[in-house]
Design a protein around this motif. Structure first.
Motif, PDB file in Angstrom:
ATOM      1  N   HIS A   7       3.665  -5.542  30.334  1.00 29.74           N
ATOM      2  CA  HIS A   7       4.820  -5.242  31.177  1.00 29.74           C
ATOM      3  C   HIS A   7       4.458  -5.380  32.643  1.00 29.74           C
ATOM      4  CE1 HIS A   7       8.551  -3.251  32.355  1.00 29.74           C
ATOM      5  NE2 HIS A   7       7.840  -2.602  33.236  1.00 29.74           N
ATOM      6  N   PRO A   8       5.270  -6.020  33.476  1.00 34.68           N
ATOM      7  CA  PRO A   8       6.574  -6.602  33.120  1.00 34.68           C
ATOM      8  C   PRO A   8       6.406  -7.994  32.518  1.00 34.68           C
ATOM      9  CG  PRO A   8       6.171  -6.900  35.444  1.00 34.68           C
ATOM     10  CD  PRO A   8       4.989  -6.130  34.923  1.00 34.68           C
ATOM     11  N   SER A   9       7.467  -8.536  31.981  1.00 34.01           N
ATOM     12  CA  SER A   9       7.409  -9.882  31.427  1.00 34.01           C
ATOM     13  C   SER A   9       7.574 -10.930  32.525  1.00 34.01           C
ATOM     14  CB  SER A   9       8.504 -10.075  30.377  1.00 34.01           C
ATOM     15  OG  SER A   9       9.781  -9.835  30.941  1.00 34.01           O
ATOM     16  N   ARG A  10       8.257 -10.514  33.576  1.00 32.52           N
ATOM     17  CA  ARG A  10       8.503 -11.452  34.675  1.00 32.52           C
ATOM     18  C   ARG A  10       8.607 -10.662  35.971  1.00 32.52           C
ATOM     19  NH1 ARG A  10      10.773 -16.630  34.498  1.00 32.52           N
ATOM     20  NH2 ARG A  10      11.084 -16.345  32.264  1.00 32.52           N
ATOM     21  N   VAL A  11       7.984 -11.161  37.018  1.00 35.30           N
ATOM     22  CA  VAL A  11       8.073 -10.494  38.317  1.00 35.30           C
ATOM     23  C   VAL A  11       8.094 -11.530  39.428  1.00 35.30           C
ATOM     24  CG1 VAL A  11       5.558 -10.162  38.396  1.00 35.30           C
ATOM     25  CG2 VAL A  11       7.042  -8.730  39.800  1.00 35.30           C
ATOM     26  N   ILE A  12       8.974 -11.278  40.369  1.00 32.34           N
ATOM     27  CA  ILE A  12       9.061 -12.106  41.572  1.00 32.34           C
ATOM     28  C   ILE A  12       8.776 -11.195  42.764  1.00 32.34           C
ATOM     29  CG2 ILE A  12      10.533 -13.582  42.983  1.00 32.34           C
ATOM     30  CD1 ILE A  12      12.170 -14.167  40.429  1.00 32.34           C
ATOM     31  N   CYS A  13       7.873 -11.589  43.618  1.00 30.60           N
ATOM     32  CA  CYS A  13       7.540 -10.725  44.751  1.00 30.60           C
ATOM     33  C   CYS A  13       7.342 -11.565  46.011  1.00 30.60           C
ATOM     34  CB  CYS A  13       6.281  -9.917  44.462  1.00 30.60           C
ATOM     35  SG  CYS A  13       4.766 -10.890  44.370  1.00 30.60           S
ATOM     36  N   LYS A  14       7.335 -10.881  47.119  1.00 29.35           N
ATOM     37  CA  LYS A  14       7.119 -11.550  48.397  1.00 29.35           C
ATOM     38  C   LYS A  14       5.624 -11.667  48.672  1.00 29.35           C
ATOM     39  CE  LYS A  14      11.417 -10.042  50.617  1.00 29.35           C
ATOM     40  NZ  LYS A  14      12.010  -9.309  51.767  1.00 29.35           N
ATOM     41  N   SER A  15       5.261 -12.665  49.411  1.00 29.99           N
ATOM     42  CA  SER A  15       3.869 -12.877  49.775  1.00 29.99           C
ATOM     43  C   SER A  15       3.338 -11.660  50.531  1.00 29.99           C
ATOM     44  CB  SER A  15       3.770 -14.127  50.659  1.00 29.99           C
ATOM     45  OG  SER A  15       2.426 -14.457  50.906  1.00 29.99           O
TER      46      SER A  15
END
Lengths: 114, 115
Positions: A7-15
Motif C-alpha cells: 500500500h498504496p497501489s498508486r501514488v503521485i507526488c510533487k518533486s
C-alpha cells in the motif's frame, strides 16, 4: 500460496516530497522481505534486503539515504523514498520470504513524481 | 555475484502447442530456482520452483527441468492456452552465506499464445 499486500497501489507526488510504501505479509511471518524496482518492459532489480530488527542491506548503487527501509515487525516492512524526483518514478514491488527460500510478491506500487 | 541469462526474450506459439523457456546461471552454489508469471501491471506470481536436489518437477501443464552440471534450467508449458500469455521470469538463489535468499532474475520472456 501466501499473501503479501502493498500500500498504496498508486501514488503521485510533487518533486521534493517523501513517499512511504508499506509491505505486509498477511498470513505468515516474514523475517526477510525484499524491495525491487521494475522499469517498463524490464526485469526486477533488487534494491535491498530487509531483515526484521536489523538494518537493511542495500545493493550496489542503491542510495540508502534516499531509500529508507524499516522492518519493525515480522509482518511489516516500509520503504520511504525521500526527496523524490522524477527519475524515481517507477514500479516498486516488495516480496516476503516464507520458509527457507520461497518469495511471494506484493501487488506493487506505481510511483509517479511530477 | 550470480548472473542469470534467459532465452528467448519473446516467444509466440499457437494455442495447444508447447512452449519452452531456458535459463542459465553462473553461480554453482545456487540451489533454488523459481519461475514467475507476470501479467501487465500485476505482481509476479510463483508458478513452479525446483531445488537442486531434484532434476525435474511437474505440476499439471507446467514442468521445470534442472541440469546442475551444465547450470541451466528450463520451463516447459504444454497445451498452451491464450491465458498463458504473460511475461515469464526465471530466477536463482542460494540458501547460505551473505546472499541468503536473494533472487537474481533473468531478463524475462514475453510469451504470446495465439488462439
Amino acid at each position: 500460496g501466501a499473501v503479501v499486500s502493498q500500500h498504496p497501489s498508486r501514488v503521485i507526488c510533487k518533486s521534493g516530497t517523501s513517499v512511504k510504501i508499506e509491505c505486509r505479509s498477511l498470513d505468515f511471518q516474514a523475517t526477510t522481505m525484499f524491495w525491487y524496482r521494475q522499469f517498463p518492459k524490464q526485469s526486477l532489480m533488487l534494491m535491498a534486503t530487509s531483515n526484521e530488527g536489523s538494518k537493511a542491506t542495500y545493493e550496489q548503487g542503491v542510495e540508502k539515504d534516499k531509500f529508507l527501509i524499516n522492518h519493525a515487525s515480522l509482518t511489516l516492512s516500509t520503504l520511504t523514498v525521500t526527496s523524490a524526483h522524477p527519475e524515481d518514478s517507477s514500479f516498486y514491488i516488495c516480496s516476503a520470504k516464507e520458509g527457507a527460500d520461497t518469495q511471494y510478491f506484493g501487488p506493487g506500487t506505481r510511483l509517479t513524481v511530477l | 555475484g550470480e548472473n542469470v541469462e534467459q532465452h528467448p526474450s519473446t516467444l509466440s506459439v499457437q494455442e495447444g502447442d508447447s512452449a519452452v523457456i531456458k535459463c542459465t546461471y553462473s553461480d554453482s552454489a545456487s540451489n533454488y530456482f523459481p519461475w514467475y508469471k507476470q501479467e501487465l501491471g500485476k505482481r509476479p506470481q510463483l508458478i513452479i520452483d525446483i531445488r537442486s536436489n531434484v532434476g525435474e518437477k511437474k505440476d499439471q501443464r507446467i514442468a521445470v527441468t534442472l541440469n546442475k552440471t551444465a547450470k541451466h534450467f528450463s520451463l516447459h508449458i504444454t497445451e498452451t492456452q491464450p491465458e498463458d500469455s504473460a511475461v515469464y521470469f526465471c530466477a536463482a538463489s542460494k540458501g547460505s552465506g551473505t546472499s541468503y535468499g536473494k533472487l537474481t532474475f533473468g531478463q524475462g520472456t514475453i510469451l504470446t499464445v495465439h488462439p
